[in-house]
Structures are given as C-alpha cells and as structure tokens.
Design a protein around this motif. Structure first.
Motif, PDB file in Angstrom:
ATOM      1  N   HIS A 223      73.456  13.348  29.007  1.00  0.00           N
ATOM      2  CA  HIS A 223      72.398  14.188  28.442  1.00  0.00           C
ATOM      3  C   HIS A 223      72.851  15.652  28.388  1.00  0.00           C
ATOM      4  CE1 HIS A 223      68.390  15.341  27.265  1.00  0.00           C
ATOM      5  NE2 HIS A 223      68.345  16.229  28.251  1.00  0.00           N
ATOM      6  N   VAL A 224      73.518  16.113  29.435  1.00  0.00           N
ATOM      7  CA  VAL A 224      74.035  17.481  29.444  1.00  0.00           C
ATOM      8  C   VAL A 224      75.082  17.664  28.350  1.00  0.00           C
ATOM      9  CG1 VAL A 224      75.316  19.203  30.784  1.00  0.00           C
ATOM     10  CG2 VAL A 224      73.492  17.865  31.876  1.00  0.00           C
ATOM     11  N   TYR A 235      65.039  22.560  29.200  1.00  0.00           N
ATOM     12  CA  TYR A 235      65.564  23.060  30.474  1.00  0.00           C
ATOM     13  C   TYR A 235      67.092  23.057  30.524  1.00  0.00           C
ATOM     14  CZ  TYR A 235      66.385  22.925  35.591  1.00  0.00           C
ATOM     15  OH  TYR A 235      66.823  23.155  36.870  1.00  0.00           O
ATOM     16  N   VAL A 236      67.715  21.956  30.148  1.00  0.00           N
ATOM     17  CA  VAL A 236      69.172  21.867  30.214  1.00  0.00           C
ATOM     18  C   VAL A 236      69.814  22.858  29.249  1.00  0.00           C
ATOM     19  CG1 VAL A 236      71.165  20.390  29.758  1.00  0.00           C
ATOM     20  CG2 VAL A 236      69.232  19.501  31.069  1.00  0.00           C
ATOM     21  N   SER A 237      69.276  22.966  28.051  1.00  0.00           N
ATOM     22  CA  SER A 237      69.822  23.928  27.088  1.00  0.00           C
ATOM     23  C   SER A 237      69.718  25.352  27.628  1.00  0.00           C
ATOM     24  CB  SER A 237      69.087  23.817  25.750  1.00  0.00           C
ATOM     25  OG  SER A 237      69.294  22.545  25.160  1.00  0.00           O
ATOM     26  N   ASP A 238      68.614  25.648  28.313  1.00  0.00           N
ATOM     27  CA  ASP A 238      68.455  26.978  28.905  1.00  0.00           C
ATOM     28  C   ASP A 238      69.486  27.215  30.001  1.00  0.00           C
ATOM     29  OD1 ASP A 238      66.377  27.444  27.214  1.00  0.00           O
ATOM     30  OD2 ASP A 238      64.797  27.406  28.727  1.00  0.00           O
ATOM     31  N   LEU A 239      69.733  26.194  30.828  1.00  0.00           N
ATOM     32  CA  LEU A 239      70.749  26.336  31.874  1.00  0.00           C
ATOM     33  C   LEU A 239      72.125  26.586  31.272  1.00  0.00           C
ATOM     34  CD1 LEU A 239      69.823  23.537  34.463  1.00  0.00           C
ATOM     35  CD2 LEU A 239      69.536  26.002  34.720  1.00  0.00           C
ATOM     36  N   LEU A 240      72.439  25.869  30.201  1.00  0.00           N
ATOM     37  CA  LEU A 240      73.731  26.067  29.537  1.00  0.00           C
ATOM     38  C   LEU A 240      73.834  27.467  28.947  1.00  0.00           C
ATOM     39  CD1 LEU A 240      73.997  22.573  27.831  1.00  0.00           C
ATOM     40  CD2 LEU A 240      75.531  23.447  29.614  1.00  0.00           C
ATOM     41  N   GLU A 254      77.176  21.570  38.359  1.00  0.00           N
ATOM     42  CA  GLU A 254      75.918  22.044  38.950  1.00  0.00           C
ATOM     43  C   GLU A 254      74.761  21.837  37.977  1.00  0.00           C
ATOM     44  OE1 GLU A 254      77.812  25.438  41.957  1.00  0.00           O
ATOM     45  OE2 GLU A 254      77.079  26.021  39.965  1.00  0.00           O
ATOM     46  N   ILE A 255      75.022  21.969  36.690  1.00  0.00           N
ATOM     47  CA  ILE A 255      73.975  21.688  35.696  1.00  0.00           C
ATOM     48  C   ILE A 255      73.702  20.188  35.634  1.00  0.00           C
ATOM     49  CG2 ILE A 255      73.394  21.789  33.240  1.00  0.00           C
ATOM     50  CD1 ILE A 255      74.859  24.455  33.105  1.00  0.00           C
TER      51      ILE A 255
END
Length: 428
Positions: A223-224, A235-240, A254-255
C-alpha cells in the motif's frame, strides 16, 4: 548499498532480574487473563498491596493512580520499548516464517523511546492533525447510517458482530484510502497480532499467526509503495510528503510501520470500547433512557465508559534503573504492568469509582488513552466515532435492551478487554 532488515519486534527477549512472589501476595491469585474478576482483584490490590509481583506474567503490577501517572510521566526511567513484546517467547519456527516473509515492523510509537520517539511523533503528527481527523466526520456518519440500515427489520442481534465490529475499521480505511471490502481480513490480521503479544498462545497458533502477520505486513508495504507512485489525499501520502525523501525525518520502513500500526490499533480498541460502553449503558439503571432523553450527555457517557470499562486495561513499561514504586523496591530491567483498569477506579482520584455517573466533573482525568509522551494520537478520532455512533443508536433504537440470559465472554488477553459478542434486542 543494501540496508540490513531490522530484527522482528516479536523476537525481543529481555534479560529480566529474578523476582519471587511473597507468600500471601495477591500476585498468587491474580489471573491477568480473567476479565470477569479483574476489577475486584485489582481493587483489593490497590487497597492492600498497591504494587505486587505477578508470577504468571513475570511483571510487577502497579495499581494506584498517582503511581501509574508518575511512571507515564517519567520516560527516562520507565522505557516503553516492551509495550508490545510477547508475554511468552515466540517459537523459532514462527520467527523464521516472519524473517523469511520480510516482516520488518519497527517500534516507532507506543513501544519507542526518546529521542527516536520524539522525531517520529513530530513528523507523524503532521499527517495526523485535527483537521484531517475531523474531516472524517461525514464518512463516519455515512458508515453509522449504513450499519443502522442493515439492522432495520431485525430485533435480536449480536450488535458487535452485526454492526460495531467493522465500523471503526472502515473509518480507518478512509483515512488510509484502503478498500472497505478488506475490512474483515484486516480485522482478522489485527487480532493475530494482538494475541501474539498479549496472551499465551499455543505453538501452532503462533506459527499460524506468524503466517498471517507476514500477509498483513506485506499488504501494508504494498500500500505504501502504491502511494509512492500515486499519492492521494490520505494519511500515507501525507507521511510520504513529510518525509520528502529524507530518511532523517522518516524512513520508508517507518512509514510502513506507521501504516501497519494504524491498521492494527486504530480500530480494535474503538470496537472494544464502543461495545463496553453499550453494555454499561444497557446494564445501568435508566442510563440508556437518560441518553435517549438528553443526547447532550453522550460525550460524558463516552468518557465515563473510557474510565470505568477501558478497552486498554493494562499496559507495560520496563525499569531502566533501580526504582521504588509505592514503597516497593524494583530492580533495573524489571517488567512493569501499569494497570489503567485499577488506576481509573482509584477512589483517591474518582469519587464513587465503581459507579457509572454522567455528572462526573473530573472524568477526563482517566488514563485509558495514556498520558505524557505516549498519549494516544487517535484519541480525538475515537471520541468522535463513539459520539456519533451513540447519537444515532439512541435515536434509532430508544428501546434497546440487553438480550436476556446472555453473558459476555472475552478474548483471553491481559492488555485489552476484547468482548466476543454482545446480544441485544433492538426493539426492547
């Protein structure tokens, strides 16, 4: 240059100092997996033996509010690194399955200490801000209404299985942009992870659990990777975006671990907490009717449910130096259970602690979401979900009652109170 894969977080074995449970200690008769007797035994301990040793877990158990708070507020002395460590060693066969399958979950939040914890939380909080969480409200409402629609025309139902079980997962899926059709599979995977950390499972169950965890982990990694190629509003896109290719902020693993952690813990506790609250309201004399008549009391009911019947009952720390807690000398390296279940019913903090009250002025001092560095980042979302859930249920099912002659059974785990079912009559 290749980077070595971190060892599995399930492989950690602590070199614990030897401890002996004194004759007559409550530790000899405390069954950490008995959810029915939990409050009674911990209440006795809080009064007569506020810090006791549990030979069953090989941990010291702390029961008084002030002592628990002092531990939460002192991360330099009480490490969180063992928060998710299995209570029983994981067999080598299971560890080999995890290793060969690429399972590389890292401790990044609940089981991570400063300074690493501070770095990760600082950057993760940018993707888990109030604006993003509150933007989920229309999605929450839609899922509640869909669940209610599926209950129409029915009377006796297991409301946990038929409604509450998947509802919080679907909310988290919206946050992560994951297909809702995967809800049942993710819930099953999450339970495997919980059982490996918080109960004594058989060897065969641990091996099966390891296979499922590999699938769960790789699901999150894929998914990441997908979001790296096609970022969106999630959320994941924001973390990236926060990472922006800089490992000094967040590494890719970590992501991966953050996505796994949210899919593991971001819904299970809300499922359990909502079920406990509903049971408490339907069991209490006139409590459900009070909320039907005065929906403005629902946020207070949510907090009182968190205090009295917290889904996270016990959590863990590890003493990094010799300490004295509640008059008990505990050597460095010892495992410590901080009992939220006991602390949340401490009469020194809460008046009439065993009574469910909708007028409790200090109710938000409960510790179910933790305190200090590790206060739950998802607390605002959990509160919002439960408020909207109970606003709708009290409106749609004002005459709801517990089904006669039905008793709640629990998953055998000491950290979480996870009910297996809750049968109700929707129309009374």
């Amino acid at each position: 240059m290749s980077v070595a894969k971190p060892p599995s977080d399930l492989a950690k074995v602590w070199d614990l100092p030897k401890a002996v449970c004194p004759v007559g200690s409550i530790g000899h008769r405390w069954d950490p997996y008995d959810q029915h007797a939990m409050y009674k035994v911990l209440g006795e301990a809080r009064q007569s033996e506020p810090v006791f040793y549990s030979p069953e877990l090989d941990y010291w158990v702390v029961t008084r509010y002030d002592d628990v708070m002092s531990i939460l507020r002192n991360p330099s002395v009480f490490s969180a690194a063992n928060a998710n460590t299995p209570v029983a060693p994981v067999p080598q066969e299971a560890l080999s399955i995890l290793d060969e399958g690429g399972y590389a979950l890292e401790g990044i939040q609940v089981n991570c200490d400063p300074p690493r914890h501070d770095r990760i939380r600082t950057h993760v909080s940018q993707a888990m801000g109030m604006k993003r969480l509150m933007a989920l409200e229309p999605h929450i409402v839609r899922n509640v209404e869909l669940g209610i629609k599926n209950l129409q025309g029915k009377n006796r139902v297991d409301i946990l299985k038929d409604f509450i079980y998947e509802f919080p997962a679907r909310v988290i899926f919206s946050l992560l942009d994951i297909p809702e059709s995967d809800a049942a599979q993710v819930k099953a995977w999450a339970m495997d992870r919980a059982l490996m950390s918080f109960t004594h499972s058989s060897k065969n169950k641990q091996i099966d659990g390891a296979r499922n965890l590999v699938e769960f982990w790789n699901y999150c990694v894929k998914h990441v990777q997908k979001k790296m190629l096609n970022p969106g509003d999630d959320y994941v896109s924001d973390l990236l975006a926060v990472r922006d290719g800089d490992d000094d902020k967040l590494t890719l693993n970590e992501i991966n671990s953050a996505a796994f952690g949210l899919l593991f813990a971001g819904h299970e506790t809300t499922t359990n907490q909502s079920t406990h609250l509903l049971n408490a309201l339907l069991s209490g004399d006139g409590l459900w009717q009070q909320l039907v008549d005065e929906p403005s009391l629902i946020p207070l009911a949510v907090e009182e449910g968190l205090r009295m019947y917290g889904a996270v009952a016990n959590w863990r720390r590890r003493a990094v130096e010799d300490v004295t807690i509640g008059g008990m000398d505990i050597p460095a390296g010892s495992g410590i259970v901080i009992s939220f279940a006991a602390a949340n019913r401490d009469p020194e903090m809460f008046e009439d602690p065993d009574e469910f009250r909708l007028d409790r002025k200090n109710v938000r001092k409960h510790l179910t979401f933790g305190n200090g560095l590790h206060f739950c980042m998802g607390a605002p979302l959990a509160r919002l979900e439960m408020k909207l859930l109970f606003q709708t249920m009290t409106r749609e099912f004002p005459n709801m009652k517990l089904a006669a002659d039905e008793e709640i059974d629990f998953v055998r785990a000491f950290g979480f109170r996870a009910p297996k079912s809750l049968w109700v009559d929707l129309q009374g």
